[in-house]
Scaffold this active site. Structure first.
Site, PDB file in Angstrom:
ATOM      1  N   LYS A 197      -1.684 -14.376   6.624  1.00  0.00           N
ATOM      2  CA  LYS A 197      -0.555 -14.333   6.517  1.00  0.00           C
ATOM      3  C   LYS A 197      -0.015 -13.191   5.892  1.00  0.00           C
ATOM      4  CE  LYS A 197       1.964 -16.199   2.001  1.00  0.00           C
ATOM      5  NZ  LYS A 197       1.504 -17.307   1.137  1.00  0.00           N
ATOM      6  N   LYS A 251       1.273 -16.500  10.205  1.00  0.00           N
ATOM      7  CA  LYS A 251       3.937 -16.841   8.827  1.00  0.00           C
ATOM      8  C   LYS A 251       2.990 -15.808   8.871  1.00  0.00           C
ATOM      9  CE  LYS A 251       4.057 -18.475   4.557  1.00  0.00           C
ATOM     10  NZ  LYS A 251       3.688 -18.304   3.046  1.00  0.00           N
TER      11      LYS A 251
HETATM   12  C1  PBG Z   1       3.055 -18.343  -1.677  1.00  0.00           C
HETATM   13  C2  PBG Z   1       4.158 -19.088  -0.857  1.00  0.00           C
HETATM   14  C3  PBG Z   1       4.604 -18.514   0.012  1.00  0.00           C
HETATM   15  C4  PBG Z   1       5.293 -19.073   0.888  1.00  0.00           C
HETATM   16  C5  PBG Z   1       4.569 -20.097   0.987  1.00  0.00           C
HETATM   17  N1  PBG Z   1       3.950 -19.888  -0.261  1.00  0.00           N
HETATM   18  C6  PBG Z   1       5.412 -17.151  -0.924  1.00  0.00           C
HETATM   19  C7  PBG Z   1       4.511 -15.635  -1.068  1.00  0.00           C
HETATM   20  O1  PBG Z   1       3.848 -15.502  -0.680  1.00  0.00           O
HETATM   21  O2  PBG Z   1       5.429 -15.190  -1.513  1.00  0.00           O
HETATM   22  C8  PBG Z   1       6.628 -18.087   2.007  1.00  0.00           C
HETATM   23  C9  PBG Z   1       7.399 -19.652   2.795  1.00  0.00           C
HETATM   24  C10 PBG Z   1       8.858 -19.106   2.790  1.00  0.00           C
HETATM   25  O3  PBG Z   1       9.567 -17.826   2.885  1.00  0.00           O
HETATM   26  O4  PBG Z   1       9.120 -20.033   3.639  1.00  0.00           O
HETATM   27  N2  PBG Z   1       1.840 -19.108  -2.208  1.00  0.00           N
END
Ligand code: PBG
Length: 328
Positions: A197, A251
């Site tokens: 991620k 991701k």
């Molecule tokens: C945070 C989380 C995020 C997303 C899913 N879980 C945002 C972040 O890490 O700041 C993003 C998903 C998206 O942008 O569709 N735990």
């Protein structure tokens, strides 16, 4: 011309093209992310995510049922909490009577065949807007956070979650959560690790949806640097495999199709990719301006994620795409 090879011969006819197709796209490969909030008969628009709303439980169930009827097997739930319920420790996240636990129980009761993927991270519950505990110094505390994540996962499992999805990027959380689940008798609850991620600007619209942007600093001390290389991808994926993950994830998806391919080629766990909010927003904006044909662009985009090597795709397009695929 006297050509030995004429690849166009195999593209002459739709039946031939269909026969030679190597990449499939089906509703059964989608996971539909949804935002739920307190209340009844409420649907709130989210700026930059046209077509996606925060739903109260009753409307969320209707919406999820529609997706399921179109062949979407799973939803990924995220709670949109009132700000006065947020605190530094994210204590609402392990409340068995809190919004999220009640929503999970209701989903399991009303739609038992729909798989529930539930998010584990502090940010929807945190007054600091970080995925972990924030020390006075601004540092994000790893091990103290992991203890909370385990409690959060257990609360979700007790409520009926099928797949626990830690999105926080703390070190060691997959093993700690797996151990916590097993000790509590939830050995059949799966773990979908957000293994690769990145710290990404593509999450902007999501943070508006949950009002969860960091109050200070950024997430770069725990999420990955997009300029990092494949060795870090291999390391993060390996660690989550070793700690008992059932799924790996990459991701965001679109700027990282090469990373999806690398994980696919080196690991044998099911792999999902998260087609995130900013990716959705860009397609919505371009298609509402009339610059691109939304339906065709969405199907082409989702197919590219599958071709890169993802088994499944978390996508806000899930409901519409499932409908288009059904129409043929
Ligand atoms: C945070 C989380 C995020 C997303 C899913 N879980 C945002 C972040 O890490 O700041 C993003 C998903 C998206 O942008 O569709 N735990």
């Amino acid at each position: 011309m006297n050509l030995l090879e004429r690849p166009r011969r195999l593209r002459r006819h739709p039946s031939l093209r269909g026969f030679l197709k190597e990449t499939t796209l089906e509703a059964s490969q989608f996971i539909y992310p949804m935002f739920v909030l307190e209340g009844e008969n409420t649907a709130q628009d989210i700026s930059a995510m046209p077509g996606i709303k925060r739903y109260s439980l009753d409307l969320a169930l209707e919406h999820a049922n529609e997706a399921h009827a179109l062949g979407v097997p799973a939803v990924a739930l995220f709670p949109a909490l009132a700000n006065d319920l947020k605190d530094a420790r994210g204590s609402e996240s392990w409340n068995d009577e809190g919004l999220f636990a009640r929503v999970i129980r209701a989903f399991k009761q009303e739609l038992p065949d729909l798989m529930l993927v539930t998010d584990v991270a502090l940010d929807p519950y945190s007054s600091d807007g970080h995925d972990g505990l924030v020390a006075e110094s601004g540092e994000i505390l790893n091990d103290e956070t992991v203890d909370i994540l385990v409690q959060m996962a257990l609360t979700q499992a007790r409520a009926g979650a099928d797949i626990i999805a830690p999105s926080d990027m703390m070190d060691g959380r997959i093993g700690a959560i797996r151990g916590g689940l097993d000790r509590a008798g939830f050995e059949n609850v799966a773990v979908m690790a957000y293994s690769t991620k990145y710290a990404s600007s593509y999450y902007g619209p999501f943070r508006t949806a949950l009002d969860s942007a960091p109050k200070r600093g950024d997430k770069k001390s725990y999420q990955m640097d997009y300029a990092g290389g494949y060795r870090e991808v291999m390391r993060e994926s390996r660690l989550d495999v070793e700690q008992g993950a059932d799924f790996l994830m990459v991701k965001p998806a679109l700027a990282y199709l090469d990373v999806i391919r690398v994980v696919r080629d080196h690991f044998d766990l099911p792999l999902v990719a998260y087609n995130v909010s900013g990716e959705y927003a860009m397609i919505k904006a371009a298609s509402s301006a009339g610059y691109v044909d939304e339906r065709k662009i969405v199907l082409e985009t989702l197919t590219s994620i599958r071709r890169a090597g993802a088994d499944g795709i978390l996508t806000y397009h899930a409901l519409e795409a499932a409908r288009w695929l059904k129409e043929g």
